[in-house]
Design an enzyme around this catalytic site. Structure first.
Site, short mmCIF file in Angstrom:
data_model
loop_
_atom_site.label_atom_id
_atom_site.label_comp_id
_atom_site.label_asym_id
_atom_site.label_seq_id
_atom_site.Cartn_x
_atom_site.Cartn_y
_atom_site.Cartn_z
N ASP A 10 -6.49 5.32 3.41
CA ASP A 10 -5.78 5.64 4.76
C ASP A 10 -6.00 4.73 5.67
OD1 ASP A 10 -4.21 6.74 6.74
OD2 ASP A 10 -5.41 8.51 6.86
N ASP A 106 1.07 3.89 5.31
CA ASP A 106 -0.29 3.88 5.56
C ASP A 106 -1.37 4.33 4.26
OD1 ASP A 106 0.70 6.14 6.39
OD2 ASP A 106 -0.76 6.38 8.14
N GLU A 107 -0.83 5.10 3.42
CA GLU A 107 -1.71 6.04 2.71
C GLU A 107 -1.32 5.71 1.27
OE1 GLU A 107 -2.22 10.16 3.53
OE2 GLU A 107 -1.44 9.90 5.62
#
Length: 413
Positions: A10, A106-107
């Protein structure tokens, strides 16, 4: 059976951190990435560590954030940059395995079960953190576990630059004492329902009878019980895997409150044309039309209706939308945001049963009108042609849903 090794990576406060990387002076001031308050797209999308000290929260309005921190610097989002840098980060993940599954920008989950040549999961996680910081200039938090749900939970426990390993030996000590809302897919509404059942921690959820949870929450109760007990067996998909599209939709936060049916109608016209266009571009049509409404007290609700035949025609989507609106909302409280989505999708060439009550010539005419509008807009831009009714309030309808479409995380399921 060999134990799986799964990382969840993350990028910490992703949008804000990318802006700090581009403009290092932003690290020295409370800063948040947010929309344009004057056009009512004014919510916090991400904030840096200094802004976090003022208890500014993702999703709150810019106005509320400014009350907490008058000196807060607002940076408008640049999605092209966010796409570019997050892909650079994921390129590093892909050097260690071909099983990298994105969850939003973002992950990502990274499956190292067949990649022990690079070391243990914890060792590879440390290497990835070091490389992303040195090569891209971003910090990431990583959870390492034997399933995707616990790996994601681990990445959330320590920020920034955290590294948490959750094993079969320690998960009861690490996971079970945590608040139940920390578990994947336990939102505010589910949390309230669990609290009524005196379930406040993940451990209490895990030790509740699965039949009790199934009776209260249906299939989702069984899923959450499995998550809490570490029974998630879902795979990390291959990098070439194309996720099936389950719905196509658009929504908008209006520039002013939507105070009556006529206001909503003209905004829904813009949205229905966008959804119909995107369905046709994807070669899809759908049976179920849903509307989402959020009033100016920020209360959400959705309603849906299944059509007899699938559609990607804006006129038909609009008809169902207006029927749902009339039957379910009285405008006693003005609306701030509205949206349309179409689901239960099938290919555009999927055969449909003919109906005596449907004029196929009229359907074909409506579809040709949609296609003509799309051709004009593709060549000359969205604002080159409009239905006359949307010009009744050009400020309210003056947006391009396809061009303004914000990137949201995909669903886990």
């Amino acid at each position: 059976m060999k134990e799986r090794v799964i990382l969840h990576c993350d990028i910490n406060h992703c949008y804000a951190q990318i802006e700090e990387m581009k403009f290092p002076q932003l690290r020295n001031v409370p800063m948040a990435v947010g929309g344009h308050e004057e056009s009512r797209h004014g919510i916090i999308l991400a904030k840096n560590l200094l802004a976090k000290k003022f208890k500014i929260k993702t999703g709150e309005t810019l106005r509320d954030a400014k009350r907490k921190c008058p000196e807060l610097v607002i940076v408008h989002p640049n999605y092209d940059d966010y796409l570019y840098y997050t892909e650079k980060v994921k390129d590093i993940y892909r050097e260690y395995t071909d099983k990298v599954e994105s969850f939003g920008l973002d992950e990502a989950w990274v499956d190292l079960s067949s990649s022990s040549i690079f070391g243990s999961g914890e060792e590879v996680a440390k290497i990835i953190q070091k490389r992303v910081l040195e090569e891209i200039g971003l910090t990431i938090s990583i959870g390492v576990s034997f399933n995707k749900v616990f790996a994601k939970l681990g990445s959330d426990l320590i920020k920034p630059s955290g590294l948490v390993v959750i094993t079969r030996e320690n998960y009861k000590e690490t996971v079970w004492p945590l608040p139940v809302e920390d578990l994947f897919y336990v939102g505010k509404a589910t949390k309230r329902k669990l609290e009524v059942m005196n379930i406040n921690t993940i451990g209490e959820l895990a030790n509740t009878g699965v039949e009790v949870l199934r009776k209260r929450f249906g299939k989702m109760g069984e899923v959450l019980w499995g998550f809490a007990n570490g029974y998630d067996l879902s795979n990390v998909t291959h990098i070439d895997y194309q996720r099936e599209i389950k719905s196509v939709g658009n929504s908008v936060t209006a520039i002013r409150d939507i105070i009556n049916y006529e206001d909503a109608k003209i905004v829904f016209y813009v949205l229905s044309e966008s959804v119909a266009s995107r369905l046709k571009e994807s070669g899809l049509k759908g049976y179920v039309v849903s509307i989402s409404l959020r009033n100016n007290k920020l209360e959400w609700f959705t309603r849906q209706q299944k059509r007899d035949i699938p559609t990607n025609i804006s006129k038909e989507i609009m008809e169902t939308t207006l029927e749902l609106l009339k039957n379910n909302y009285d405008f006693s409280i003005p609306l701030r945001s509205i949206g349309i989505s179409v689901s239960m999708l099938v290919p555009d060439d999927y055969p449909s049963q003919m109906s005596l009550f449907i004029n196929e010539e009229e359907r074909d005419k409506a579809k040709r009108i949609d296609e003509t509008l799309d051709k004009i807009r593709n060549r000359f831009g969205h604002y080159s042609i409009h239905r006359a009714c949307v010009l009744l309030d050009s400020k309210l309808t003056g947006f391009s849903p396809k061009e303004d479409h914000i990137i949201h995380p995909v669903s886990y399921f």
